[in-house]
Structures are given as C-alpha cells and as structure tokens.
Design a protein around this motif. Structure first.
Motif, PDB file in Angstrom:
ATOM      1  N   LEU A  25     -13.769  -4.858   4.807  1.00 45.11           N
ATOM      2  CA  LEU A  25     -12.908  -6.022   4.568  1.00 45.11           C
ATOM      3  C   LEU A  25     -11.542  -5.633   3.967  1.00 45.11           C
ATOM      4  O   LEU A  25     -10.491  -6.094   4.438  1.00 45.11           O
ATOM      5  N   VAL A  26     -11.576  -4.789   2.944  1.00 41.62           N
ATOM      6  CA  VAL A  26     -10.336  -4.499   2.198  1.00 41.62           C
ATOM      7  C   VAL A  26      -9.223  -3.950   3.109  1.00 41.62           C
ATOM      8  O   VAL A  26      -8.105  -4.487   3.108  1.00 41.62           O
ATOM      9  N   PRO A  27      -9.491  -2.916   3.917  1.00 42.50           N
ATOM     10  CA  PRO A  27      -8.385  -2.418   4.757  1.00 42.50           C
ATOM     11  C   PRO A  27      -7.876  -3.445   5.754  1.00 42.50           C
ATOM     12  O   PRO A  27      -6.679  -3.489   6.058  1.00 42.50           O
ATOM     13  N   GLN A  28      -8.794  -4.299   6.246  1.00 41.71           N
ATOM     14  CA  GLN A  28      -8.359  -5.308   7.234  1.00 41.71           C
ATOM     15  C   GLN A  28      -7.498  -6.385   6.576  1.00 41.71           C
ATOM     16  O   GLN A  28      -6.513  -6.846   7.147  1.00 41.71           O
ATOM     17  N   VAL A  29      -7.876  -6.767   5.361  1.00 49.28           N
ATOM     18  CA  VAL A  29      -7.076  -7.773   4.648  1.00 49.28           C
ATOM     19  C   VAL A  29      -5.730  -7.157   4.281  1.00 49.28           C
ATOM     20  O   VAL A  29      -4.673  -7.785   4.427  1.00 49.28           O
ATOM     21  N   LYS A  30      -5.774  -5.923   3.822  1.00 47.64           N
ATOM     22  CA  LYS A  30      -4.547  -5.228   3.416  1.00 47.64           C
ATOM     23  C   LYS A  30      -3.554  -5.171   4.581  1.00 47.64           C
ATOM     24  O   LYS A  30      -2.353  -5.358   4.414  1.00 47.64           O
ATOM     25  N   GLN A  31      -4.096  -4.938   5.779  1.00 46.55           N
ATOM     26  CA  GLN A  31      -3.254  -4.858   6.969  1.00 46.55           C
ATOM     27  C   GLN A  31      -2.682  -6.220   7.351  1.00 46.55           C
ATOM     28  O   GLN A  31      -1.628  -6.310   7.952  1.00 46.55           O
ATOM     29  N   ALA A  32      -3.413  -7.287   6.990  1.00 44.31           N
ATOM     30  CA  ALA A  32      -3.062  -8.631   7.473  1.00 44.31           C
ATOM     31  C   ALA A  32      -2.077  -9.379   6.578  1.00 44.31           C
ATOM     32  O   ALA A  32      -1.438 -10.324   7.022  1.00 44.31           O
ATOM     33  N   VAL A  33      -1.999  -9.025   5.298  1.00 47.75           N
ATOM     34  CA  VAL A  33      -1.132  -9.788   4.386  1.00 47.75           C
ATOM     35  C   VAL A  33      -0.171  -8.856   3.651  1.00 47.75           C
ATOM     36  O   VAL A  33      -0.386  -7.640   3.598  1.00 47.75           O
ATOM     37  N   SER A  34       0.855  -9.463   3.048  1.00 50.19           N
ATOM     38  CA  SER A  34       1.795  -8.605   2.305  1.00 50.19           C
ATOM     39  C   SER A  34       1.704  -8.803   0.792  1.00 50.19           C
ATOM     40  O   SER A  34       2.258  -8.022   0.032  1.00 50.19           O
ATOM     41  N   ILE A  35       1.005  -9.857   0.354  1.00 49.97           N
ATOM     42  CA  ILE A  35       0.837 -10.079  -1.092  1.00 49.97           C
ATOM     43  C   ILE A  35      -0.249  -9.127  -1.636  1.00 49.97           C
ATOM     44  O   ILE A  35      -1.024  -8.575  -0.862  1.00 49.97           O
ATOM     45  N   PRO A  36      -0.318  -8.954  -2.967  1.00 48.33           N
ATOM     46  CA  PRO A  36      -1.332  -8.054  -3.522  1.00 48.33           C
ATOM     47  C   PRO A  36      -2.763  -8.472  -3.167  1.00 48.33           C
ATOM     48  O   PRO A  36      -3.066  -9.661  -3.072  1.00 48.33           O
TER      49      PRO A  36
END
Ligand SMILES: Cc1cc2nc3c(=O)[nH]c(=O)nc-3n(C[C@H](O)[C@H](O)[C@H](O)COP(=O)(O)O)c2cc1C
Length: 318
Positions: free
Chosen positions: A158-169
């Motif tokens: 989940l974490v890498p996919q979310v990181k890729q999808a958004v720009s906020i922390p």
C-alpha cells in the motif's frame, strides 16, 4: 529526523499514535507527544463530555502538539464532537478522520485552523482525500488492529502505491512496532509511521491489564479477521467470543445477525473492563513482537532511535 511531517505537525520524530476506540485516553496522547511524537485523543467509545475531558487532560500533561481522532461512522451524531473540537481548537493541532466519508468535515475543520489527516486503505481513496483538501494521508494496511479496509492491502504494497499517487505527506500504519518496521516504512516512501497496538501495551493507556497481558502473550497467529462479510474486516485477538462471531457469520451472513454481536459495548467489555470472555479486542499482527509494557514516551524515543540507527547502517545490507 526532521522531515516534512515533523515540520507540519511541529513534532520531533515522525511517530503518530492512531485513534484508539475506548482506550485512546488523554494521558496516553500526552505521553506520546512528550516523547516527541504525535499523540491523539480518541473519540470512539467516549461521550462528548468524556472526550472533552480527555482533551483537557492531554493539554495539561503536555506542552507539545497533539490531535484527536474521529472515526466518522462510529458516531450516530458527530456534531457534539465537532463543537468540542471547535471550542478547543487552540489546544488541538490536527484531526484524523476515518471510517466514513470525510467530505463535509474537511472544510469545517480547516476553517477552524486545524490540520486534517485522512485515513485510507487504497491509493484511489488517497487521491480522493488529497483532492478533498487533506493535509496528510494515513494509509493503513491489513496487518493493523481494528477496522481494516475491504481491499485488504498489506502495508508493504500500500505505502509505495499511495506515495506514488499523492503529493502530500504519507504516514504508514499497520504492522509497525519497532525501529525495524519504522525504518522499512520510511524506505518504502512513508514520511512517518502510525502505531496503534504498540501504544495499547503502555503504562499510560487505560486499556484493562487483562487486555495488555493478552497482547504480551500473543503469538504470530494470535489475531483473526471478523466481520469480513460486512465489508468491514475487523482485526481482533483470537478468543472464544471472536471465534463465535466468526462461526455465526459463516452460517448466517447477514447484518441483522452479525451487527448486534460486534457492538461497541462488547469491545468495551473486553478492552476496558477486562472481561476477556464477554467481548472482542482490536489488535494488530504485531502483538507477538511486543514484550513489555513501557511508558509511551519511552516507546516513541526508543523506536525512533532504533530506526535512525538501522537507516544509518542500511547501505551495508548488500
Ligand atoms: C484497540 C484499537 C482501537 C482502535 N481504534 C481506532 C479508532 O477509534 N479510530 C481509528 O481511526 N483507528 C483505530 N484503530 C487503528 C489504529 O489507529 C492504528 O491505525 C492501527 O492500530 C495501526 O496498526 P497496528 O495495530 O499494527 O499498529 C484502533 C486500533 C486498535 C489496536
């Protein structure tokens, strides 16, 4: 370890305490914040009066920033809680929203000068949360104690996919318990971590000693998922009560049958009153890695210190 989540929340180390239904008390939130992390007073399982009181307890016990948690669908009417947040907006730094649609709450909270953390369990929902105006995404994997997302994604994916999808922390939650898991989450791209189960097993948490002892005794297979058929999987400690709910839900998979068995009163009975046979206990897969009841302040400092040391040595891994 100054990074953007530390700057935003004005904390020393990027370690957050997640909302904890029934057991997320003010002294615990203050202890996490005193350790340099970000404590949160829970609203689930509290009357508005009790919620307000715990906010005041936290603000007495720390000079550091802390927040509050609102799991939207767990309140039949959350307006009194919002009124309290507004009244004490000078004491509260941020509000985390989960378990429901945060659309209407975000503008209200932001108008009151509060930062908004939105809990998600998929990248798609994280993108929506960013568009709604969230300041931070807390993405929680299926390892986590309590309510899980219906997609059942693991923190690791989940974490890498979310990181890729958004720009906020992005904060990683679910399966984080020590310096190793914190370091791993940061390497996956998280700006910080949120823990729930680890903070239950602390001196300041008001959970019943019986519940804390169950966490210490837990093995790697000591948790299970209930209420999967309600599309709201709930990770709990295995006990007779939880096994019965699971068996009953297999035979009669209807809301009418299952909902009355997983009411908050049964959660309170086991977690707060210590009646381990009378109810269920939210608990994450990390329980078996927890070996002692420490002060939450010590936990935050130790985990952040361990993570720092591990990250400093990471280049020697291969
Ligand atoms: C006892 C318990 C109660 C919880 N109650 C809430 C809650 O009221 N609101 C919420 O947003 N999350 C709740 N959670 C989830 C935690 O905030 C946190 O995200 C989760 O525990 C992280 O995973 P971990 O258990 O592996 O640390 C709860 C978790 C536990 C263990």
């Amino acid at each position: 370890m100054l990074n953007r989540i530390c700057e935003l929340l004005e904390i020393e180390v990027p370690v957050l305490e997640g909302g904890l239904a029934y057991v997320g008390n003010g002294l615990l939130a203050a202890a996490v914040s005193n350790g340099g992390g970000f404590g949160q007073v829970g609203s689930a399982g509290r009357t508005p009066e009790n919620f307000e009181n715990e906010i005041l307890v936290a603000s007495e016990a720390t000079n550091n920033p802390f927040g509050v948690n609102i799991p939207i669908s767990q309140h039949t009417d959350f307006s009194p809680y919002l009124e309290i947040i507004k009244k004490h907006r000078e004491l509260i730094k941020a509000v985390s929203l989960g378990a429901g649609n945060p659309k209407n709450l975000v503008p209200y909270l932001k108008d009151n000068g509060l930062l908004v953390l939105i809990l998600t369990s998929t990248a798609i929902h994280s993108v929506k949360a960013e568009k709604l105006g969230a300041d931070v995404i807390v993405c929680e994997g299926y390892e986590a104690g309590g309510s899980n997302g219906p997609s059942e994604l693991t923190t690791f994916t989940l974490v890498p996919q979310v990181k890729q999808a958004v720009s906020i922390p992005v904060i990683a939650a679910g399966g984080i318990v020590d310096g190793r898991s914190m370091a791993a989450a940061l390497i996956l791209g998280a700006d910080g971590v949120q823990m729930g189960t680890r903070f239950v097993a602390t001196e300041e948490c008001e959970a019943h000693t019986h519940f804390k002892e169950e966490i210490l005794a837990a093995k790697d297979d000591s948790t299970m998922i209930m209420t999967r058929m309600l599309k709201g999987p709930l990770r709990v400690l295995k006990n007779e009560y939880a096994e019965q709910v699971y068996e009953s839900e297999k035979i009669t998979p209807t809301l009418e049958n299952v909902l009355p068995r997983v009411r908050g009163t049964y959660n309170k009975l086991a977690m707060l009153d210590g009646d381990l046979k009378g109810g269920f206990m939210s608990c994450g897969q990390v329980a078996s890695l927890i070996e002692e009841i420490d002060s939450a302040e010590t936990v935050v400092k130790r985990i952040a210190g361990e993570a720092r040391r591990i990250l400093a040595k990471a280049q020697a891994l291969f």
